[in-house]
Design a protein around this motif. Structure first.
Motif, PDB file in Angstrom:
ATOM      1  N   TRP A 146      14.209 -10.619  53.514  1.00 15.18           N
ATOM      2  CA  TRP A 146      15.623 -10.452  53.207  1.00 15.18           C
ATOM      3  C   TRP A 146      15.882  -8.961  53.082  1.00 15.18           C
ATOM      4  N   LEU A 147      16.839  -8.493  53.863  1.00 14.01           N
ATOM      5  CA  LEU A 147      17.149  -7.076  53.931  1.00 14.01           C
ATOM      6  C   LEU A 147      18.621  -6.845  53.597  1.00 14.01           C
ATOM      7  N   LEU A 148      18.909  -5.753  52.922  1.00 14.42           N
ATOM      8  CA  LEU A 148      20.279  -5.332  52.659  1.00 14.42           C
ATOM      9  C   LEU A 148      20.512  -4.017  53.385  1.00 14.42           C
ATOM     10  N   ASP A 149      21.672  -3.896  54.029  1.00 12.54           N
ATOM     11  CA  ASP A 149      21.979  -2.750  54.881  1.00 12.54           C
ATOM     12  C   ASP A 149      23.060  -1.872  54.268  1.00 12.54           C
ATOM     13  N   PRO A 150      22.688  -0.702  53.749  1.00 11.98           N
ATOM     14  CA  PRO A 150      23.674   0.180  53.132  1.00 11.98           C
ATOM     15  C   PRO A 150      24.658   0.778  54.137  1.00 11.98           C
ATOM     16  N   ALA A 151      24.342   0.714  55.425  1.00 12.46           N
ATOM     17  CA  ALA A 151      25.239   1.255  56.448  1.00 12.46           C
ATOM     18  C   ALA A 151      26.384   0.295  56.752  1.00 12.46           C
ATOM     19  N   ALA A 152      26.294  -0.923  56.256  1.00 11.47           N
ATOM     20  CA  ALA A 152      27.335  -1.930  56.483  1.00 11.47           C
ATOM     21  C   ALA A 152      27.843  -2.397  55.121  1.00 11.47           C
ATOM     22  N   THR A 153      28.647  -1.553  54.498  1.00 13.40           N
ATOM     23  CA  THR A 153      29.173  -1.836  53.167  1.00 13.40           C
ATOM     24  C   THR A 153      30.616  -2.298  53.274  1.00 13.40           C
ATOM     25  N   GLY A 154      30.908  -3.436  52.634  1.00 14.80           N
ATOM     26  CA  GLY A 154      32.262  -3.972  52.657  1.00 14.80           C
ATOM     27  C   GLY A 154      33.149  -3.290  51.632  1.00 14.80           C
ATOM     28  N   PRO A 155      34.450  -3.625  51.652  1.00 19.61           N
ATOM     29  CA  PRO A 155      35.385  -3.023  50.712  1.00 19.61           C
ATOM     30  C   PRO A 155      35.067  -3.346  49.250  1.00 19.61           C
ATOM     31  N   ASP A 156      34.321  -4.440  49.028  1.00 19.72           N
ATOM     32  CA  ASP A 156      33.934  -4.834  47.673  1.00 19.72           C
ATOM     33  C   ASP A 156      32.632  -4.155  47.231  1.00 19.72           C
ATOM     34  N   GLY A 157      32.090  -3.273  48.070  1.00 18.84           N
ATOM     35  CA  GLY A 157      30.848  -2.572  47.736  1.00 18.84           C
ATOM     36  C   GLY A 157      29.594  -3.335  48.102  1.00 18.84           C
ATOM     37  N   GLU A 158      29.753  -4.553  48.631  1.00 21.65           N
ATOM     38  CA  GLU A 158      28.583  -5.350  49.025  1.00 21.65           C
ATOM     39  C   GLU A 158      27.998  -4.825  50.330  1.00 21.65           C
ATOM     40  N   TRP A 159      26.670  -4.831  50.408  1.00 16.11           N
ATOM     41  CA  TRP A 159      25.974  -4.446  51.627  1.00 16.11           C
ATOM     42  C   TRP A 159      25.732  -5.708  52.439  1.00 16.11           C
ATOM     43  N   ALA A 160      25.858  -5.601  53.752  1.00 18.03           N
ATOM     44  CA  ALA A 160      25.524  -6.731  54.614  1.00 18.03           C
ATOM     45  C   ALA A 160      24.078  -7.138  54.358  1.00 18.03           C
ATOM     46  N   ALA A 161      23.830  -8.433  54.387  1.00 12.75           N
ATOM     47  CA  ALA A 161      22.488  -8.972  54.138  1.00 12.75           C
ATOM     48  C   ALA A 161      21.969  -9.626  55.416  1.00 12.75           C
ATOM     49  N   HIS A 162      20.677  -9.528  55.611  1.00 12.23           N
ATOM     50  CA  HIS A 162      20.054 -10.077  56.818  1.00 12.23           C
ATOM     51  C   HIS A 162      18.794 -10.831  56.433  1.00 12.23           C
ATOM     52  N   GLU A 163      18.644 -11.994  57.010  1.00 10.85           N
ATOM     53  CA  GLU A 163      17.370 -12.708  56.904  1.00 10.85           C
ATOM     54  C   GLU A 163      16.672 -12.508  58.235  1.00 10.85           C
ATOM     55  N   PHE A 164      15.563 -11.790  58.203  1.00 12.40           N
ATOM     56  CA  PHE A 164      14.820 -11.502  59.430  1.00 12.40           C
ATOM     57  C   PHE A 164      13.602 -12.402  59.507  1.00 12.40           C
TER      58      PHE A 164
END
Length: 196
Positions: A146-164
């Protein structure tokens, strides 16, 4: 990468506490013959598969070590439980503050970056996964990551999450950590053929 839609997920510490007890109940109820013996009597009874909460000092030290503020859902989750055993799918556990790190700083991450960079060079263009691996925070491991991507931050401050899934070389995208955890809950129910 495949995207998963947004669902109704916990945001506050109180919502997380209730959600995690419910999530633990699903995990206990759907545990197979290999997993069930590893559960304690207390975990089976309480449905709590977490740890003590991370205090503000621990959270701040983690953010200082990483050089960034954690996304809100992960930060709130850790303030309720510093890690979580018993995750659906192919994840062993969500790491505690001390276990969360940039994927590039881990042996597994360095290996993945090397492999995917070689693939990119063969193709002659940079790939999405090698770029993601270079900047992602790894928060949970098992067969999958499970990875979180700081380059893809939403307006709510959440980072996009990825299951690799290394086995397939594929990543599934989620709007944030809470949605990723919720998807793992749904997967547990589906794989068990269980009705919630």
């Amino acid at each position: 990468m495949t995207s998963i839609p947004v669902t109704d997920v916990p945001r506050t510490a109180e919502e997380w506490r209730g959600y995690l007890v419910e999530y633990g109940g699903v995990f206990v109820r759907t545990a197979n013959e290999y997993v069930r013996p590893r559960l304690t009597a207390e975990q089976i009874e309480t449905h709590w598969l977490g740890a003590e909460p991370a205090d503000e000092e621990t959270l701040t030290a983690t953010e200082q070590r990483l050089g960034t503020r954690l996304p809100p859902s992960l930060r709130t989750f850790l303030s309720v439980t510093d890690g979580w055993q018993g995750v659906g799918g192919w994840i062993d556990e969500i790491g505690p503050c001390a276990g969360i790190d940039w994927l590039r700083n881990t042996d597994r991450g360095a290996h993945l970056i090397e492999i995917y960079t070689e693939v990119d060079e063969e193709v002659g263009e940079p790939g999405e996964l090698s770029a993601l691996f270079g900047r992602a925070l790894v928060i949970a491991e098992g067969e999958d990551l499970w990875l979180l991507d700081p380059a893809a931050t939403g307006p709510d401050g959440e980072w996009a999450a990825h299951e690799f899934a290394p086995k397939y070389g594929e990543a599934t995208d989620h709007p944030g950590f809470a949605e990723l955890l919720d998807a793992s809950r749904d997967l547990m129910i589906t794989l068990a053929g269980d009705e919630d």
